[in-house]
Design an enzyme around this catalytic site. Structure first.
Site, PDB file in Angstrom:
ATOM      1  N   ASP A 350      40.210   7.448  23.195  1.00 22.47           N
ATOM      2  CA  ASP A 350      40.510   7.187  24.597  1.00 22.47           C
ATOM      3  C   ASP A 350      41.639   6.159  24.711  1.00 22.47           C
ATOM      4  OD1 ASP A 350      39.749   7.336  27.498  1.00 22.47           O
ATOM      5  OD2 ASP A 350      39.290   5.228  27.163  1.00 22.47           O
ATOM      6  N   GLU A 386      44.501  10.316  22.956  1.00 27.55           N
ATOM      7  CA  GLU A 386      44.910  10.400  24.354  1.00 27.55           C
ATOM      8  C   GLU A 386      46.120   9.477  24.440  1.00 27.55           C
ATOM      9  OE1 GLU A 386      42.891  10.133  28.746  1.00 27.55           O
ATOM     10  OE2 GLU A 386      42.504   8.479  27.373  1.00 27.55           O
TER      11      GLU A 386
END
Length: 703
Positions: A350, A386
């Site tokens: 993330d 990401e």
């Protein structure tokens, strides 16, 4: 194969961090280099606490062995040191702290002002609160690491063959009719044969789980009667989330998670974890003191100026300080634990750009990425970034080094715009179909994780049913969530009984899925899109632990037919390596000097010229994939030859006539897939004028 979790002590005599069980006792070790005193607190079932000082200190790590303690023991730490928020020090021994290396965590976070290190009632984060937080906070658990893995082996699916399926442990089975009610929403529920077999039958290869590191919900969110459903609010980087355990939370969650992984591996499915190392659940200086803040605040977090305030690159209030070698060690220890002890096959990171930052700049040669690239364990598993954060120059799509792959939001936006919006011609679409070499030319096509939907945003059904977000249930007056969704509703906002609109919506989802699954790169599906799952227009359902987020397994009428569409497309992809290329197209002529490995065609049947590529009104594109030119080799080193295919994508609302290219491309074609189900599935001679209905994808085999 049985794992014991045994970790070798270092030559300097410092034990492994965390709680290490040796059969007759436990050695507790905590990295707290600026602490003045550290105690481990052993908690009885009735809440009584026995404090044992950690008497040894080796290079900033406090440690001691406690005899007679074993698995299932609840514990926490109390750390003594200066309280000086203006210089970043927030030690407060009144607060019971979770072990950053805890293998299991139990208990709920209770809404009480004592969970804060400061006097929250006054609003002044510099005034210490001396009330005991123990009755209101989760606690660490000593775990028995032994587990019989049998002959478990990682599936090791090559990147080029990978099909990711993003799902939520709880939401996937909460409504599943073939999962016993007591197992729904748990690791054990996900491991049920009915669930595993459905995933295998669908044709995916790798299950990407939304965060399973133990997390808690923010106090403000709970105050609105909601929870952090997605789980991007980590408290423990080693502990499986206790709320997903059907068997107990005093270490049983660890065993249950391992059993789930073994069940997936037995079926040939990989397990990928979505991990959140960019921030923790402690928020900014106004947040609760649960672990890291009270142990070594200036080491664990990036601080602003003198140290009172936190640097926020994640939008959650804090950012983990991966400039500190010991924090890098924490993250790498965590990752290796999940690979070596929990047998997972890879990670999706993330806001990975935040992990790569040194000072203010994203540095792809910085300490974190360098450490992973050199690690003999982690460099061999799947790593997905990401590739952005909320800081300056945080958008880093295409910039991560090998062996990283990346979420490609350019693919998402281009494909949505082509089918649902007003695209500027077909140039960008061609780049996305062919692997996004403009972004990943220094790597391979599988560096691009192609997706149209993910947990963050509309589902596929909602993309074609809503033009506006409907996040009122989140309690933020619909202010949260993205405004730019590249979606449409075809005349009615939300659900409708108009069969013509429903049929068009279903077809458009087929078009989105076909584009995704026939493109070069690694496709990622959002769980439930193959069943027409809807979130009722909510594009930020992070706090909705209810049917808004759960997969609905009931018959959804025409939407349920999408499952067979996905299974068919994945079968085609699996059977034909021309759709799973390991190298980018070259565009060069073959040995005969007649045909290239890829050809681009306009409706007239001729190759696209400069004018056609720059036509902003173009809505039809043909892509010829030459199977005999697949840049791929078999295990014996010989080139793999495949069929050739002609893929037509037509986004216009009206039908269009296309001419099938003749020699040297092909002499004859056969229709093998059609999202409109209206093109006769027969053989067509080259040069035939074929009528495509409005908004369709048609795939033909070149014979």
């Amino acid at each position: 194969m049985t794992t014991t979790g045994a970790t070798l002590w270092r030559p300097d005599g410092c034990p492994p961090r965390g709680a290490t069980y040796d059969g007759t006792g436990v050695t507790f070790a905590l990295w707290a280099p600026l602490a003045e005193r550290v105690e481990v607190c052993l908690l009885d079932p009735d809440g009584q606490e026995r404090r044992v000082p950690l008497t040894e200190q080796t290079f900033g790590t406090w440690h001691t062995r406690v005899a007679g303690v074993g698995p299932g023991q609840r514990y926490g730490f109390r750390v003594h040191g200066p309280w000086d928020p203006h210089t970043g020090h927030r030690f407060n021994p009144a607060k019971l702290l979770v072990d950053p290396y805890a293998r299991a965590i139990t208990g709920d976070l209770v809404d009480h002002s004592a969970i804060f290190g400061h006097q929250v009632e006054t609003g002044d984060d510099t005034v210490r609160d001396d009330r005991d937080s123990a009755p209101y906070v989760p606690t660490s658990v000593v775990v028995d690491p032994t587990f019989d893995w049998g002959d478990d082996r990682p599936p090791r699916v090559p990147w080029s063959d990978t099909v990711l399926y993003e799902l939520h442990v709880r939401g996937y089975t909460m409504l599943h009719p073939d999962v016993p009610p007591e197992l729904r929403g748990t690791y054990a529920g996900l491991a049920q044969p009915a669930v595993v077999n459905q995933l295998v039958d669908l044709g995916v290869t790798s299950i990407e789980l939304l965060p399973v590191h133990h997390f808690v919900s923010e106090p403000l969110l709970r105050g609105r009667g909601l929870v952090n459903y997605w789980g991007y609010n980590t408290l423990g980087f080693f502990a499986p989330h206790a709320g997903y355990s059907a068997s107990g939370t005093l270490g049983q969650q660890v065993t249950e998670f391992k059993q789930m992984v073994r069940a997936f591996h037995d079926a040939g499915l990989e397990v990928i974890l979505d991990v959140v190392y960019n921030h923790t659940c402690e928020q900014d200086e106004r947040g609760p003191t649960l672990s890291f803040r009270g142990i070594h605040n200036v080491g664990y977090y990036r601080l602003e100026g003198s140290g009172r305030h936190y640097r926020d690159l994640s939008g959650t209030g804090n950012t983990l300080n991966l400039r500190n070698p010991d924090v890098v060690r924490l993250v790498l220890d965590s990752l290796r634990y999940w690979v070596e002890e929990m047998h997972v096959d890879g990670f999706r990171f993330d806001l990975a750009a935040a992990l790569a930052r040194t000072d203010d700049e994203v540095d792809m040669a910085g300490p974190f990425l360098t450490a992973i690239g050199q690690d003999p364990v982690l460099s061999r598993v799947k790593l997905i970034a990401e590739p952005w954060d909320l800081g300056v120059d945080g958008y880093q799509v295409g910039a991560f080094p090998p062996p990283w792959s990346e979420w490609n939001d350019r693919f998402r936006d281009t494909v949505r715009e082509f089918w649902l919006g007003s695209p500027d011609g077909v140039r960008d679409l061609a780049s996305r179909l062919s692997g996004s070499s403009d972004l990943y030319r220094r790597r391979r096509p599988f560096a691009s994780i192609n997706y149209v939907t993910s947990h963050d945003g509309f589902t596929a059904r909602d993309l074609v049913s809503y033009e506006r977000k409907h996040n009122e249930a989140n309690g933020e007056d619909n202010r949260d969530g993205p405004h730019d969704n590249r979606s449409t509703n075809y005349g009615v906002e939300g659900e409708t009984d108009d069969s013509a609109i429903v049929d068009l919506r279903v077809r458009q989802v087929r078009n989105l899925l076909a584009t995704l699954l026939l493109s070069t790169g690694v496709p990622m599906l959002l769980a439930g899109d193959e069943r027409g799952r809807t979130q009722r227009g909510n594009n930020n359902a992070y706090c909705q632990d209810n049917p808004i987020s759960w997969v609905d397994w009931s018959d959804q009428g025409p939407w349920s037919e999408l499952r067979s569409t996905v299974a068919t497309l994945l079968r085609i992809r699996r059977e034909h390596p021309v759709f799973r290329r390991t190298h980018f197209f070259t565009g060069r002529l073959d040995e005969s000097g007649r045909r290239r490995d890829v050809g681009w065609f306009g409706p007239w049947g001729g190759e696209m010229d400069e004018a056609a590529w720059h036509d902003p009104n173009a809505r039809t594109l043909g892509m010829f994939l030459a199977g005999e030119r697949v840049a791929r080799q078999s295990e014996d080193g010989h080139p793999i030859h495949d069929d050739s295919f002609l893929l037509w994508l037509h986004a216009g609302a009206e039908s269009v006539k296309v001419t099938l290219p003749g020699p040297p491309w092909a002499l004859e074609y056969s229709v093998i897939f059609d999202t409109s189900a209206s093109v006769p599935p027969r053989r067509y001679a080259a040069g035939t004028e074929l009528e495509l209905p409005g908004r369709c994808v048609v795939l033909l085999r070149a014979d």
